[in-house]
Design a protein around this motif. Sequence first.
Motif, mmCIF file in Angstrom:
data_model
loop_
_atom_site.group_PDB
_atom_site.id
_atom_site.type_symbol
_atom_site.label_atom_id
_atom_site.label_comp_id
_atom_site.label_asym_id
_atom_site.label_seq_id
_atom_site.Cartn_x
_atom_site.Cartn_y
_atom_site.Cartn_z
ATOM 1 N N UNK A 130 0.825 -1.200 0.000
ATOM 2 C CA UNK A 130 0.000 0.000 0.000
ATOM 3 C C UNK A 130 0.870 1.265 0.000
ATOM 4 N N UNK A 131 0.234 2.422 -0.044
ATOM 5 C CA UNK A 131 0.983 3.677 -0.217
ATOM 6 C C UNK A 131 1.974 3.966 0.910
ATOM 7 N N UNK A 132 1.715 3.428 2.115
ATOM 8 C CA UNK A 132 2.679 3.697 3.207
ATOM 9 C C UNK A 132 4.080 3.227 2.848
ATOM 10 N N UNK A 133 4.176 2.306 1.923
ATOM 11 C CA UNK A 133 5.479 1.766 1.581
ATOM 12 C C UNK A 133 6.148 2.565 0.463
ATOM 13 N N UNK A 134 5.576 3.723 0.141
ATOM 14 C CA UNK A 134 6.149 4.512 -0.941
ATOM 15 C C UNK A 134 6.641 5.843 -0.412
ATOM 16 N N UNK A 135 7.870 6.184 -0.759
ATOM 17 C CA UNK A 135 8.379 7.515 -0.450
ATOM 18 C C UNK A 135 7.788 8.495 -1.457
ATOM 19 N N UNK A 136 7.572 8.011 -2.654
ATOM 20 C CA UNK A 136 6.962 8.792 -3.737
ATOM 21 C C UNK A 136 6.239 7.800 -4.636
ATOM 22 N N UNK A 137 5.388 8.293 -5.519
ATOM 23 C CA UNK A 137 4.660 7.354 -6.386
ATOM 24 C C UNK A 137 5.643 6.516 -7.211
ATOM 25 N N UNK A 138 5.250 5.303 -7.588
ATOM 26 C CA UNK A 138 6.147 4.474 -8.405
ATOM 27 C C UNK A 138 6.608 5.219 -9.655
ATOM 28 N N UNK A 139 7.908 5.221 -9.866
ATOM 29 C CA UNK A 139 8.479 5.931 -11.007
ATOM 30 C C UNK A 139 8.500 5.028 -12.235
ATOM 31 N N UNK A 140 8.502 5.637 -13.406
ATOM 32 C CA UNK A 140 8.614 4.795 -14.607
ATOM 33 C C UNK A 140 10.020 4.208 -14.726
ATOM 34 N N UNK A 141 10.142 3.153 -15.501
ATOM 35 C CA UNK A 141 11.473 2.616 -15.799
ATOM 36 C C UNK A 141 12.158 3.565 -16.781
ATOM 37 N N UNK A 142 13.435 3.859 -16.519
ATOM 38 C CA UNK A 142 14.192 4.762 -17.400
ATOM 39 C C UNK A 142 15.472 4.057 -17.842
ATOM 40 N N UNK A 143 15.732 4.091 -19.131
ATOM 41 C CA UNK A 143 16.969 3.509 -19.681
ATOM 42 C C UNK A 143 17.735 4.601 -20.406
ATOM 43 N N UNK A 144 18.951 4.888 -19.952
ATOM 44 C CA UNK A 144 19.791 5.847 -20.664
ATOM 45 C C UNK A 144 20.994 5.087 -21.225
#
Length: 937
Positions: free
Chosen positions: A325-339
Amino acid sequence: MASPAQQLPPGWAAEWEQTHQRYLFIETATGHTQWEPPTGPSAQMQQPPMESPPEGTVPTHHSKRRQYAAGQTQAYYGTTEEPSMLQPMSQPPQQAGMEPQLFTPGLAAPSFAMQQQGQTQPPYYEPGQGQQQLDYINSHQQPAYGQPNPNALADQFGQMGLGGQRSFSLQTANLLTSPPDPRELSLPPPEIRLPPNATVTPSQFANADSSYQRSTLNAYPNTSSLLSKSKIPLALVISPYRTVSESEPQVPLVTDTVIARCRRCRTYINPFVQFIDGGNRWRCCMCNLSNEVPQMFDWDQTRNQPGDRWSRPELSHGVVEYVAPTEYMVRPPQPAVYVFLIDVSHSAVQSGMVATATRTILENLDRIPDEDERTKIAIICFDVSLYFFSLSPGQSEPTMLVVSDVDDVFLPKPTDLLLNLAEARSGGGLENLLTRINDMFKENSIIGSALGPALQAGFKLMVPIGGKIIALSSSLPSVGVGALKNREDPKILGTAKESGLLQAASPFYKTFAIECSRAQVSVDMFLFSSAYQDVASLSCLPHYTSGQTYYYPAFNAARAEDALKFAHEFGEVLAMPIMLEVIMRVRASRGLRMSSFHGNFFVRSTDLLAMPTVATNQGYAIEIQIEETITAPFVVLQTAILHTTCYGERRIRVVTTAYPVTSNLSEVFASADQVALAVLLANKAVERTLSHKLEDARDAVFNKLVEILQTYKSSMTAAGAGASAQLAVGENMKMLPVLILGLLKNVGIRQSAQIPPDIRAYSQALLTSLPAQSLISYIYPSFYSLHNMPAEAGTVGPDGVIMPPPLPLTSERLERHGLFLIEDGQTIFLWVGRDAVPQLVMDVFNLPSYDVLRGGKTTLPVLENPFSQRVNAIVQKTREMRRGVYYPHLYVVKEDGEPPLRLWALSALVQDRADVLPSYQQFVSSLKEKVNGNGGY
Ligand SMILES: [Zn+2]
């Protein structure tokens, strides 16, 4: 819940157990008890099939039989897997379906019943005639090698777990007279014998499978003095995100976001807690605190009605995953990023790396995880300048922006450099760009590399989000931050100064790694140089950011094998379902403390491991201290990994294992897991080469082995402290010396003045990141004889391609007319004897004779004959059965071919003497001298 109403097999009774509110099952003949209902004729299954009573008879209990179901939590790796491996050679080959498994069902299952068959069948390829023929037949009438004495084994197992007895019975072997048998490496670890009331549900999955988490000891000493007396290091070896094939049990998922955790120690509820107070509260198995059961714990939210508590997977499974649940998030889930950072300097383009890399990205665009169309991608090329590509959504023509000032890296444009993958593809722009990059730089004559500035630029692009940087580099970084000097110096190889070459040459690679870790950025390094590239410095970045280093020395795409290997491995990395923003912590019962940590991560606070992104199939080792006397009958260790999936879901994976506690030194020895020990010692050895000298690292490993054997001799054998003509060790640790010998001979550690530092550093990166399943074969390779393999080998059985029986790693096994395969998960050698008959050479290589066969890197043809197809199937299986993305090169090695290649292949036969490195016999006798207190090695 189990009920005695179900048909009990003959010889079993059920009794209601008031305290635990469930049935206890009793085997009447022996008094053995278990929570697990005895399903079917379980008593027969526990016995080697040869001695099974005929159908329909009551199974009598034989005192010389191992009780695989003795601990109810062990049945899942006991009953069907072990017996076939230990049966006498005279067993009928009816055990094909009961093959031993290499740690995990479905993978690499050499059939030992086959070996027996092989002995009676004519070999596929016979040498011409005369004496050779005779030798061949003779060699096949003898026991293959180091065959365990079946009676001794029966005795051993008879004494273990007899009639529900909970203690281990230690069996001693003499290393001087029992040569290594590689089949023992496929045995499961020593059984974890928990008290019958240890679990809250009678589940065979209550303890995590050893492929996820295993311990160097399967019975925990109750005091630290008992532990130190044994000299065995205590550690967990874990691979929480290993790949799971379709035929294996999947990790159950708890989706209702009801997560019960201990208020005090934050342990997740698990099969080893106790329900109290009429089931309204649960007692924590770590700290004993009584906790309230969450209100919704017994509510089925899907159907909106009362649910069955006992169907919750977290009460029956040692490996489980929660949707957080949201308590386990510091921020919303971020997208995957590939550079992607692509080296486009002269050598990179000329080697074909740029063309292969861009084509591989292009071909794998559909495989990059992007279910929710949030994945972002950027491509930065570099030589001594940086080249950015800008593309607005829907546009088909990318624009290139050049930044030549690499001393103070800036982004040339605030937007349109980090692209939404789906949008960048919608107008064909990304495909366009990938198709053209190689042409854009094909005339590039610039030599030099601004890798450091490129890393900084990539970091700046993704810093608000995090993700993965994949750097592809063909030369030593030469300009800007992170520039390195060529410090390779043949004169210092093999000397005390060599270990300096294995440390990072520039502080940038560690400080930048820590910056990356904080910003949730991981770095993977793909390295291709034909000259010194300083793999030791560059691999620092993957090490601290939980990335991985891949190394293709002297890459040349003009060789089809090089292009194929890189494209395959790079493609697998792109397709991998990575985990983001990962933190991992191991909790344990009172009295235990996690004391040191080995693997690719950054230790953020005392015991919190930060991993920006996690690839599948990495392995870690965590050492454990016993801080106070343990009074509980068993301890619990729980690894919790909080992460975001690349599909934007926050999840927690929880891996729980319980171990019995003992005050008995012989039980400590009998419970030791030689595979886990070898993994831990490999990690520690590599770390020691960085802080000390290579020689110190080798000595430390050797001395640890001596200490263990010394203690074993003095406390477990009649010899005591006196000299002994034997070298005693527990049956369960018989392979430890040869694993240690393999480690000491591994390129990462080996005594030699010939090993280029880049090769060493890469090998060390593998030794500290491979999961147990791959690491063991990396230090103790697999060796098969193909020309005379059993008829079934190379054909498809119920569990996939059947492998030939593994041979011990000694050249005594090589035959002049033979064809052999040696592999360590990174390289495959096909060894061809000089007297190989023309028919064999024709069938495998489509060439008329041995003389025209060429050694070296090759692609094996698939020909229209059964032998070719079987050999190809074995090579294919060899490539698939190790965990990870690796696609080993295949080398044909002719017995009288080029010396360097021959020596390389022969160096995998670690039981042979090689130069200054001892043979197994020499190693064991020097161990014996040391153990008796007479120096040696
Ligand atoms: Zn607790």
